[in-house]
Design an enzyme around this catalytic site. Structure first.
Site, PDB file in Angstrom:
ATOM      1  N   HIS A 113       0.600  -0.970  -0.049  1.00  0.00           N
ATOM      2  CA  HIS A 113       0.280  -0.202   0.235  1.00  0.00           C
ATOM      3  C   HIS A 113       1.154   1.133  -0.423  1.00  0.00           C
ATOM      4  O   HIS A 113       1.915   1.404   0.732  1.00  0.00           O
ATOM      5  CB  HIS A 113      -1.044   0.155   1.003  1.00  0.00           C
ATOM      6  CG  HIS A 113      -2.465   1.050   1.147  1.00  0.00           C
ATOM      7  ND1 HIS A 113      -1.814   2.168   1.471  1.00  0.00           N
ATOM      8  CD2 HIS A 113      -3.573   0.344   0.880  1.00  0.00           C
ATOM      9  CE1 HIS A 113      -3.095   2.848   0.722  1.00  0.00           C
ATOM     10  NE2 HIS A 113      -4.146   1.701   0.417  1.00  0.00           N
ATOM     11  N   ASP A 143      -8.039  -5.115  -0.302  1.00  0.00           N
ATOM     12  CA  ASP A 143      -8.442  -6.532  -1.040  1.00  0.00           C
ATOM     13  C   ASP A 143      -7.774  -7.814  -1.087  1.00  0.00           C
ATOM     14  O   ASP A 143      -8.731  -8.297  -2.088  1.00  0.00           O
ATOM     15  CB  ASP A 143      -8.263  -5.801  -2.731  1.00  0.00           C
ATOM     16  CG  ASP A 143      -8.443  -4.417  -2.871  1.00  0.00           C
ATOM     17  OD1 ASP A 143      -9.710  -4.246  -2.784  1.00  0.00           O
ATOM     18  OD2 ASP A 143      -7.620  -3.271  -3.359  1.00  0.00           O
TER      19      ASP A 143
HETATM   20  N1  CMC Z   1       4.092  -7.662  -3.958  1.00  0.00           N
HETATM   21  C1  CMC Z   1       5.763  -7.641  -4.373  1.00  0.00           C
HETATM   22  N2  CMC Z   1       5.880  -7.000  -4.137  1.00  0.00           N
HETATM   23  C2  CMC Z   1       5.720  -5.733  -3.640  1.00  0.00           C
HETATM   24  C3  CMC Z   1       4.040  -5.048  -3.530  1.00  0.00           C
HETATM   25  C4  CMC Z   1       3.434  -6.802  -3.784  1.00  0.00           C
HETATM   26  N3  CMC Z   1       2.214  -6.569  -3.992  1.00  0.00           N
HETATM   27  N4  CMC Z   1       4.545  -4.454  -2.974  1.00  0.00           N
HETATM   28  C5  CMC Z   1       5.402  -3.138  -3.145  1.00  0.00           C
HETATM   29  N5  CMC Z   1       6.258  -4.352  -3.758  1.00  0.00           N
HETATM   30  C6  CMC Z   1       7.813  -4.092  -3.262  1.00  0.00           C
HETATM   31  C7  CMC Z   1       7.891  -3.772  -5.289  1.00  0.00           C
HETATM   32  O1  CMC Z   1       8.160  -3.638  -5.373  1.00  0.00           O
HETATM   33  C8  CMC Z   1       8.896  -2.186  -4.366  1.00  0.00           C
HETATM   34  O2  CMC Z   1       9.956  -3.577  -4.270  1.00  0.00           O
HETATM   35  P1  CMC Z   1      11.744  -2.568  -4.835  1.00  0.00           P
HETATM   36  O3  CMC Z   1      11.943  -1.592  -3.555  1.00  0.00           O
HETATM   37  O4  CMC Z   1      12.985  -3.994  -4.087  1.00  0.00           O
HETATM   38  O5  CMC Z   1      11.510  -1.920  -6.248  1.00  0.00           O
HETATM   39  C9  CMC Z   1       8.356  -1.805  -2.649  1.00  0.00           C
HETATM   40  O6  CMC Z   1       7.405  -3.602  -2.331  1.00  0.00           O
HETATM   41  C10 CMC Z   1       7.938  -0.640  -3.179  1.00  0.00           C
HETATM   42  O7  CMC Z   1       6.965  -0.614  -4.057  1.00  0.00           O
HETATM   43  P2  CMC Z   1       5.999   0.581  -4.566  1.00  0.00           P
HETATM   44  O8  CMC Z   1       5.608  -0.335  -5.649  1.00  0.00           O
HETATM   45  O9  CMC Z   1       7.235   1.523  -5.367  1.00  0.00           O
HETATM   46  O10 CMC Z   1       5.102   0.964  -3.539  1.00  0.00           O
HETATM   47  P3  CMC Z   1       3.695   1.956  -4.104  1.00  0.00           P
HETATM   48  O11 CMC Z   1       3.803   2.816  -3.022  1.00  0.00           O
HETATM   49  O12 CMC Z   1       4.343   3.232  -4.986  1.00  0.00           O
HETATM   50  O13 CMC Z   1       2.809   1.474  -4.586  1.00  0.00           O
HETATM   51  C11 CMC Z   1       1.041  -0.836  -4.510  1.00  0.00           C
HETATM   52  C12 CMC Z   1       1.325   0.295  -3.613  1.00  0.00           C
HETATM   53  C13 CMC Z   1      -0.474  -0.620  -3.325  1.00  0.00           C
HETATM   54  C14 CMC Z   1       0.706   0.136  -5.902  1.00  0.00           C
HETATM   55  C15 CMC Z   1       2.055  -1.227  -4.790  1.00  0.00           C
HETATM   56  O14 CMC Z   1       1.789  -2.384  -3.057  1.00  0.00           O
HETATM   57  C16 CMC Z   1       1.281  -3.038  -5.929  1.00  0.00           C
HETATM   58  O15 CMC Z   1       1.446  -3.101  -6.546  1.00  0.00           O
HETATM   59  N6  CMC Z   1      -0.070  -3.649  -4.589  1.00  0.00           N
HETATM   60  C17 CMC Z   1      -0.057  -4.614  -5.718  1.00  0.00           C
HETATM   61  C18 CMC Z   1      -1.767  -4.472  -5.856  1.00  0.00           C
HETATM   62  C19 CMC Z   1      -2.810  -4.555  -4.679  1.00  0.00           C
HETATM   63  O16 CMC Z   1      -3.164  -4.739  -4.252  1.00  0.00           O
HETATM   64  N7  CMC Z   1      -3.469  -2.701  -5.175  1.00  0.00           N
HETATM   65  C20 CMC Z   1      -4.002  -2.412  -4.473  1.00  0.00           C
HETATM   66  C21 CMC Z   1      -3.421  -0.786  -3.161  1.00  0.00           C
HETATM   67  S1  CMC Z   1      -4.819  -1.330  -1.560  1.00  0.00           S
HETATM   68  C22 CMC Z   1      -6.544  -0.752  -1.759  1.00  0.00           C
HETATM   69  C23 CMC Z   1      -6.906  -0.725  -3.142  1.00  0.00           C
HETATM   70  O17 CMC Z   1      -6.786   0.681  -3.415  1.00  0.00           O
HETATM   71  O18 CMC Z   1      -7.770  -0.749  -3.907  1.00  0.00           O
END
Ligand code: CMC
Length: 374
Positions: free
Chosen positions: A260, A311
């Site tokens: 998140h 989710d």
């Molecule tokens: N699975 C694997 N690795 C992850 C995940 C995940 N779900 N989430 C974050 N990471 C890793 C990411 O690869 C990154 O690693 P590195 O620094 O080595 O590149 C690190 O953690 C930071 O992640 P980020 O994507 O830069 O963080 P963000 O704040 O930009 O993204 C997010 C947040 C929600 C987009 C991301 O966690 C994600 O893609 N999650 C999966 C999709 C998901 O479940 N979305 C629902 C969000 S919450 C409720 C809603 O809005 O519906």
């Protein structure tokens, strides 16, 4: 002005809001100051919808009037119902949600009026009609007769009634109600920011919510609940879960339903929804998804220190309730309409055009060469 780029607006505060906040001191998402889990324990969804839209929890009289209005506004126009019947059956229900709200904007007599009172009236209409339109499509695409809404049923009961022709046990309805409360609002997330950006050009609420739905569809946002279910279906049985998740992490896959932007040590909505997921699994006598859930969660925390977001438990809960997987995110929509509407009204009340800058990386200035000389 600093030229530092904050991709994804990471950490940037762009405006003020009174609607919600993740309060670090109680480690919880709050709506108008109330912890979301406290609202789940003590309120039904309609009370929380009222709170988000109006700023305060309703008293008995206010709640009755709100429910009466919501139930009255459920009726769809004949044109909209006819349009829903014509939508291709293969259409994704999120695209249907986007389309029906857009059509409602064509039909609404107050579309052009962005005054606070008109906006609240329009928000109520979108809030009441969208679930009816979605349930109508749910039936139509299966070749089943549409089921009209019933005025003696609550918001959640009525949604089950319109999709399945019956209302399930009260524990199941409560679990659904809780999921709607938890989905109702979350500050400047992607879809809300989209809605506020559209509003900032002084556009209307139907347009802003249409855009917000398109934004919510993506798997990094609301679409994640649907993806969680696809993941669980791929895993198939608990015995496969450990190998599957380790393999996914070895491949550096993004695991849906985890991580998140705001919560880095766990989403405060998860324990409540996990609890109701367990209750629904018990009633349905199906523990398979709970077992898969626990194994994947454990490995994600142990190997990556990444916690589930809301989710993750809503996906399998909706599945056990009997909803088609591609209807999970539309359920999110019918709840989040409240949060979006509150933000749209807030944006209109103190508007400033949202117009960021970009750091240009394209060609330097050059002269156009005539077509016959290129
Ligand atoms: N699975 C694997 N690795 C992850 C995940 C995940 N779900 N989430 C974050 N990471 C890793 C990411 O690869 C990154 O690693 P590195 O620094 O080595 O590149 C690190 O953690 C930071 O992640 P980020 O994507 O830069 O963080 P963000 O704040 O930009 O993204 C997010 C947040 C929600 C987009 C991301 O966690 C994600 O893609 N999650 C999966 C999709 C998901 O479940 N979305 C629902 C969000 S919450 C409720 C809603 O809005 O519906």
């Amino acid at each position: 002005m600093s030229d530092e780029i904050k991709k994804g607006l990471l950490g940037i505060v762009v405006d003020e809001t009174e609607v919600s906040k993740v309060m670090p001191e109680i480690n919880s998402l709050t709506y108008r100051g109330y912890a979301a889990q406290d609202l789940c324990a003590k309120c039904k969804f309609e009370e929380v919808a009222y709170l988000i839209l109006n700023g305060e929890l309703p008293n008995n009289k206010q709640l009755k009037a709100f429910e009466k209005q919501e139930r009255k506004e459920r009726k769809l126009s004949k044109t909209l119902l006819a349009d829903i019947k014509k939508i291709p059956r293969k259409a994704h229900p999120m695209d249907v949600a986007r389309t029906v709200v857009s059509i409602m904007g064509l039909e609404d007599n107050e579309t052009k009026d962005n005054s606070p009172k008109a906006n609240l009236r329009k928000a109520m209409r979108i809030f009441a009609k969208t679930p009816v339109a979605l349930a109508a499509f749910y039936r139509a695409r299966k070749g089943k007769k549409m089921i009209p809404p019933k005025k003696n049923l609550s918001f959640s009961e009525n949604f089950f009634h319109m999709c399945f022709g019956k209302v399930p046990k009260k524990e199941i309805v409560k679990a659904f109600d809780v999921s709607l409360i938890l989905y109702a609002e979350h500050s400047f997330n992607v879809s809300t920011f989209t809605a506020r950006t559209i509003t900032s050009s002084l556009s209307d609420i139907h347009g802003a919510i249409t855009g917000a739905i398109a934004s919510l569809k993506g798997p990094l946002h609301g679409g994640a609940n649907e993806e969680v279910m696809h993941m669980m279906n791929k895993i198939k049985k608990p015995e496969n879960a450990l190998k599957w998740i380790n393999n996914a992490l070895d491949k550096k896959d993004v695991v849906m339903g985890f991580g998140h932007r705001v919560y880095k040590n766990g989403d405060s909505r998860v324990p409540t929804m996990r609890n109701y997921f367990g209750k629904v699994a018990k009633i349905k006598k199906d523990k398979k998804f709970e077992k898969i859930y626990d194994i994947v969660e454990k490995v994600m925390i142990e190997r990556k220190n990444i916690h589930p977001n809301v989710d993750y438990p809503t996906g399998p809960t909706y599945h056990l309730m009997g909803f088609d997987t591609d209807f999970f995110t539309p359920i999110f929509v019918i709840s989040r309409i409240t949060g979006w509407s509150a933000h749209i009204m807030e944006q209109h009340a103190a508007n400033k055009l949202i117009r960021p800058l970009a750091s240009y990386k394209g060609s330097q200035h050059r002269k156009v060469v005539q077509l016959n000389q290129r």
